[in-house]
Design an enzyme around this catalytic site. Structure first.
Site, PDB file in Angstrom:
ATOM      1  N   GLU A 111       0.843  -1.201   0.000  1.00  0.00           N
ATOM      2  CA  GLU A 111       0.000   0.000   0.000  1.00  0.00           C
ATOM      3  C   GLU A 111       0.875   1.248   0.000  1.00  0.00           C
ATOM      4  O   GLU A 111       2.002   1.216   0.485  1.00  0.00           O
ATOM      5  CB  GLU A 111      -0.857   0.023   1.282  1.00  0.00           C
ATOM      6  CG  GLU A 111      -2.273  -0.465   1.117  1.00  0.00           C
ATOM      7  CD  GLU A 111      -3.211   0.559   0.474  1.00  0.00           C
ATOM      8  OE1 GLU A 111      -2.740   1.455  -0.241  1.00  0.00           O
ATOM      9  OE2 GLU A 111      -4.425   0.438   0.700  1.00  0.00           O
ATOM     10  N   ASP A 112       0.339   2.344  -0.508  1.00  0.00           N
ATOM     11  CA  ASP A 112       1.036   3.630  -0.402  1.00  0.00           C
ATOM     12  C   ASP A 112       0.879   4.190   1.005  1.00  0.00           C
ATOM     13  O   ASP A 112       1.823   4.674   1.611  1.00  0.00           O
ATOM     14  CB  ASP A 112       0.515   4.621  -1.449  1.00  0.00           C
ATOM     15  CG  ASP A 112      -1.013   4.731  -1.472  1.00  0.00           C
ATOM     16  OD1 ASP A 112      -1.691   3.974  -0.734  1.00  0.00           O
ATOM     17  OD2 ASP A 112      -1.531   5.568  -2.232  1.00  0.00           O
ATOM     18  N   ASP A 115      -4.528   4.608   6.356  1.00  0.00           N
ATOM     19  CA  ASP A 115      -5.170   5.709   7.076  1.00  0.00           C
ATOM     20  C   ASP A 115      -6.069   5.110   8.172  1.00  0.00           C
ATOM     21  O   ASP A 115      -5.640   4.896   9.302  1.00  0.00           O
ATOM     22  CB  ASP A 115      -5.937   6.538   6.054  1.00  0.00           C
ATOM     23  CG  ASP A 115      -6.552   7.799   6.628  1.00  0.00           C
ATOM     24  OD1 ASP A 115      -6.243   8.132   7.770  1.00  0.00           O
ATOM     25  OD2 ASP A 115      -7.341   8.457   5.920  1.00  0.00           O
ATOM     26  N   LYS A 143      -0.710   6.359   9.133  1.00  0.00           N
ATOM     27  CA  LYS A 143      -1.177   7.422  10.035  1.00  0.00           C
ATOM     28  C   LYS A 143      -1.718   6.747  11.296  1.00  0.00           C
ATOM     29  O   LYS A 143      -2.910   6.418  11.366  1.00  0.00           O
ATOM     30  CB  LYS A 143      -2.301   8.223   9.370  1.00  0.00           C
ATOM     31  CG  LYS A 143      -1.882   8.993   8.119  1.00  0.00           C
ATOM     32  CD  LYS A 143      -3.088   9.739   7.545  1.00  0.00           C
ATOM     33  CE  LYS A 143      -2.773  10.451   6.269  1.00  0.00           C
ATOM     34  NZ  LYS A 143      -3.981  10.983   5.594  1.00  0.00           N
ATOM     35  N   PHE A 164      -3.237  15.300   5.301  1.00  0.00           N
ATOM     36  CA  PHE A 164      -3.339  14.862   3.910  1.00  0.00           C
ATOM     37  C   PHE A 164      -2.021  15.090   3.175  1.00  0.00           C
ATOM     38  O   PHE A 164      -1.462  16.186   3.210  1.00  0.00           O
ATOM     39  CB  PHE A 164      -4.469  15.617   3.207  1.00  0.00           C
ATOM     40  CG  PHE A 164      -4.796  15.076   1.850  1.00  0.00           C
ATOM     41  CD1 PHE A 164      -5.439  13.859   1.702  1.00  0.00           C
ATOM     42  CD2 PHE A 164      -4.442  15.781   0.706  1.00  0.00           C
ATOM     43  CE1 PHE A 164      -5.727  13.356   0.440  1.00  0.00           C
ATOM     44  CE2 PHE A 164      -4.730  15.282  -0.564  1.00  0.00           C
ATOM     45  CZ  PHE A 164      -5.376  14.071  -0.687  1.00  0.00           C
ATOM     46  N   ASP A 171      -2.326  10.881  -4.689  1.00  0.00           N
ATOM     47  CA  ASP A 171      -2.955  11.892  -5.542  1.00  0.00           C
ATOM     48  C   ASP A 171      -3.685  12.991  -4.798  1.00  0.00           C
ATOM     49  O   ASP A 171      -4.003  12.881  -3.612  1.00  0.00           O
ATOM     50  CB  ASP A 171      -3.961  11.213  -6.475  1.00  0.00           C
ATOM     51  CG  ASP A 171      -5.219  10.787  -5.718  1.00  0.00           C
ATOM     52  OD1 ASP A 171      -5.077  10.092  -4.681  1.00  0.00           O
ATOM     53  OD2 ASP A 171      -6.328  11.142  -6.147  1.00  0.00           O
ATOM     54  N   ARG A 177       0.460  12.606  -8.669  1.00  0.00           N
ATOM     55  CA  ARG A 177       1.094  11.322  -8.318  1.00  0.00           C
ATOM     56  C   ARG A 177       2.537  11.291  -8.813  1.00  0.00           C
ATOM     57  O   ARG A 177       3.363  10.561  -8.304  1.00  0.00           O
ATOM     58  CB  ARG A 177       0.351  10.149  -8.983  1.00  0.00           C
ATOM     59  CG  ARG A 177      -1.077   9.954  -8.486  1.00  0.00           C
ATOM     60  CD  ARG A 177      -1.617   8.633  -9.035  1.00  0.00           C
ATOM     61  NE  ARG A 177      -3.058   8.530  -8.937  1.00  0.00           N
ATOM     62  CZ  ARG A 177      -3.731   8.073  -7.886  1.00  0.00           C
ATOM     63  NH1 ARG A 177      -3.083   7.720  -6.801  1.00  0.00           N
ATOM     64  NH2 ARG A 177      -5.046   7.990  -7.900  1.00  0.00           N
TER      65      ARG A 177
END
Ligand code: 5GP
Length: 187
Positions: A111-112, A115, A143, A164, A171, A177
């Protein structure tokens, strides 16, 4: 903004939002090398399948596997959860299934960013039904203050505040990106 120029000292102003430099290209790449070394060591003698979660993880996965020193395979899975919003919608939809058979294999979900943990929880539940031999999760960013679901992230690049971020695959309404570094929304 029609042209995208990136300077580590520059702010990015997008509409009413101001983004400031957060993680430089160098810092990101060094940490990825460390993560790849750890994974290569942990999976010695095995051939893991890295499953990148589209769209955000494609750049991270690409840099990660370039630093992996054991044989490995890759595949992609596509989810939709945020739409064009900056806040999690709480819904996840599957947009692209896996092409490979993960039955009896060692899989690493890439995963990037994690959250709330909803996407990872959803993916783990889906992949578990395919009966992999083992399943781990690797995320560039996490996070910790935003976590709402009980998920274990085995490899974490950076723990970051609940703000964020954009760039390096992440993105802003599908754009930005392609930034080489990561910027954070300034309040
Ligand atoms: P979760 O399901 O853990 O709540 O959210 C994971 C997904 O939300 C990530 O794969 C990513 O697409 C999106 N996301 C979460 N935080 C951010 C962020 O700060 N910036 C961007 N661009 N996307 C985020």
């Amino acid at each position: 903004m029609s042209e995208l120029t990136e300077n580590n000292n520059d702010k990015l102003i997008i509409g009413d939002d101001v983004f400031v430099p957060f993680l430089t290209e160098n810092v990101i790449q060094n940490r990825i090398k460390e993560m790849a070394d750890q994974i290569s060591q942990d999976y010695k003698g095995k051939i893991p399948i890295f499953i990148g979660v589209l769209n955000g993880a494609f750049i991270f996965l690409s840099d990660l596997i370039k630093n992996i020193s054991i044989n490995c395979e890759i595949d992609f899975f596509k989810l939709s959860s945020y739409g064009d919003s900056k806040i999690s919608s709480g819904n996840v939809r599957m947009l692209k299934e896996l092409n490979c058979d993960v039955n009896g294999r060692d899989i690493i979900i890439v995963e990037d960013i994690v959250d709330t943990g909803l996407s990872i929880k959803y993916l783990e539940e889906i992949f578990q039904t395919h009966k992999p031999d083992s399943m781990k999760v690797c995320s560039l960013l996490m996070k910790p203050e935003s976590i709402k679901y009980n998920v274990k992230i085995d490899y974490i690049g950076f723990n970051i505040p609940s703000k964020f971020v954009i760039g390096y695959g992440l993105d802003y309404a599908q754009k930005y990106r392609n930034l080489r570094s990561i910027f954070v929304l300034s309040e």
